[in-house]
Motif scaffolding. Structure first.
Motif, PDB file in Angstrom:
ATOM      1  N   GLY A  98      -2.362   6.587  -5.626  1.00 55.28           N
ATOM      2  CA  GLY A  98      -3.149   6.905  -6.804  1.00 55.28           C
ATOM      3  C   GLY A  98      -2.308   6.626  -7.988  1.00 55.28           C
ATOM      4  O   GLY A  98      -2.486   6.472  -9.179  1.00 55.28           O
ATOM      5  N   MET A  99      -1.180   6.493  -8.308  1.00 55.44           N
ATOM      6  CA  MET A  99      -0.242   5.794  -9.114  1.00 55.44           C
ATOM      7  C   MET A  99      -0.924   3.984  -9.103  1.00 55.44           C
ATOM      8  O   MET A  99      -0.965   2.882  -9.055  1.00 55.44           O
ATOM      9  CB  MET A  99       1.183   5.550  -8.799  1.00 55.44           C
ATOM     10  CG  MET A  99       1.596   4.886  -9.472  1.00 55.44           C
ATOM     11  SD  MET A  99       3.379   4.981  -9.307  1.00 55.44           S
ATOM     12  CE  MET A  99       4.061   4.129 -10.873  1.00 55.44           C
ATOM     13  N   ASP A 100      -1.515   4.216 -10.503  1.00 55.33           N
ATOM     14  CA  ASP A 100      -1.281   2.864 -11.278  1.00 55.33           C
ATOM     15  C   ASP A 100      -0.515   1.830 -11.052  1.00 55.33           C
ATOM     16  O   ASP A 100       0.494   1.818 -12.123  1.00 55.33           O
ATOM     17  CB  ASP A 100      -1.860   2.890 -12.644  1.00 55.33           C
ATOM     18  CG  ASP A 100      -2.460   1.930 -13.351  1.00 55.33           C
ATOM     19  OD1 ASP A 100      -2.447   0.981 -12.850  1.00 55.33           O
ATOM     20  OD2 ASP A 100      -2.784   1.864 -14.195  1.00 55.33           O
ATOM     21  N   PRO A 101      -0.713   0.493 -10.643  1.00 58.54           N
ATOM     22  CA  PRO A 101       0.901  -0.060 -10.998  1.00 58.54           C
ATOM     23  C   PRO A 101       0.729  -1.069 -11.318  1.00 58.54           C
ATOM     24  O   PRO A 101       2.007  -1.921 -11.475  1.00 58.54           O
ATOM     25  CB  PRO A 101       0.029  -1.397  -9.341  1.00 58.54           C
ATOM     26  CG  PRO A 101      -1.321  -1.273  -8.877  1.00 58.54           C
ATOM     27  CD  PRO A 101      -1.630  -0.024  -9.675  1.00 58.54           C
ATOM     28  N   ALA A 102      -0.390  -1.234 -12.556  1.00 59.42           N
ATOM     29  CA  ALA A 102       0.120  -1.638 -13.473  1.00 59.42           C
ATOM     30  C   ALA A 102       1.295  -0.856 -14.912  1.00 59.42           C
ATOM     31  O   ALA A 102       1.442  -0.960 -15.760  1.00 59.42           O
ATOM     32  CB  ALA A 102      -1.271  -2.047 -14.453  1.00 59.42           C
ATOM     33  N   SER A 103       1.264   0.700 -14.715  1.00 60.25           N
ATOM     34  CA  SER A 103       1.537   1.253 -15.678  1.00 60.25           C
ATOM     35  C   SER A 103       3.034   1.593 -15.464  1.00 60.25           C
ATOM     36  O   SER A 103       3.652   0.801 -14.458  1.00 60.25           O
ATOM     37  CB  SER A 103       1.156   3.174 -14.980  1.00 60.25           C
ATOM     38  OG  SER A 103       2.337   3.513 -14.141  1.00 60.25           O
ATOM     39  N   LYS A 104       3.969   1.427 -16.371  1.00 61.79           N
ATOM     40  CA  LYS A 104       5.224   1.862 -16.457  1.00 61.79           C
ATOM     41  C   LYS A 104       6.151   3.286 -15.426  1.00 61.79           C
ATOM     42  O   LYS A 104       5.361   3.744 -15.204  1.00 61.79           O
ATOM     43  CB  LYS A 104       5.793   1.694 -18.014  1.00 61.79           C
ATOM     44  CG  LYS A 104       5.637   0.803 -18.339  1.00 61.79           C
ATOM     45  CD  LYS A 104       6.690   0.865 -19.828  1.00 61.79           C
ATOM     46  CE  LYS A 104       5.838  -0.760 -21.265  1.00 61.79           C
ATOM     47  NZ  LYS A 104       6.539  -0.661 -22.404  1.00 61.79           N
ATOM     48  N   LYS A 105       6.976   2.874 -14.891  1.00 64.26           N
ATOM     49  CA  LYS A 105       8.011   3.374 -13.879  1.00 64.26           C
ATOM     50  C   LYS A 105       8.533   4.591 -15.319  1.00 64.26           C
ATOM     51  O   LYS A 105       8.550   4.007 -16.093  1.00 64.26           O
ATOM     52  CB  LYS A 105       8.600   3.196 -13.694  1.00 64.26           C
ATOM     53  CG  LYS A 105       8.692   3.664 -12.256  1.00 64.26           C
ATOM     54  CD  LYS A 105       9.756   2.935 -11.100  1.00 64.26           C
ATOM     55  CE  LYS A 105      10.188   4.072  -9.762  1.00 64.26           C
ATOM     56  NZ  LYS A 105      10.502   3.415  -9.016  1.00 64.26           N
TER      57      LYS A 105
END
Length: 105
Positions: A98-105
């Protein structure tokens, strides 16, 4: 979160490596892993990397991947691979479900 083992293999002793290919899969499965790529054709899109044989394994977690790599079940196959190939191997943490790959870690 999933983890991936990326392997770049240059086979030096084909006979021994064929035996390795029979021994490794059951050990991978025993730790919840599976092959995503196993020696398919490659094409360099950028840079100078020209691998001869690529494998990509998926495990449920980084811990399970490490347990497999260090396991007594895999040890005989690992020794066989190390004796018959030149190998570069990476363990990579995957994205959480469910993590958005475009979001910062």
């Amino acid at each position: 979160m999933p983890a991936y083992v990326l392997v770049d293999i240059t086979v030096k002793d084909a006979e021994t490596y064929e035996r390795y290919k029979q021994l490794a899969p059951p050990t991978i499965a025993a730790y919840g892993g599976r092959y995503l790529v196993r020696g398919g054709a490659t094409e360099t899109l950028e840079g100078t990397w020209t691998p001869t044989r690529i494998a990509v394994l998926e495990f449920p977690t980084v811990e399970r991947a490490r347990e497999w790599w260090n396991s007594p079940e895999y040890a005989p196959a690992k020794a066989m691979r190390q004796a018959s190939t030149q190998t570069d191997m990476l363990l990579v943490e995957g994205l959480a479900p469910g993590m958005d790959p475009a979001s910062k870690k």
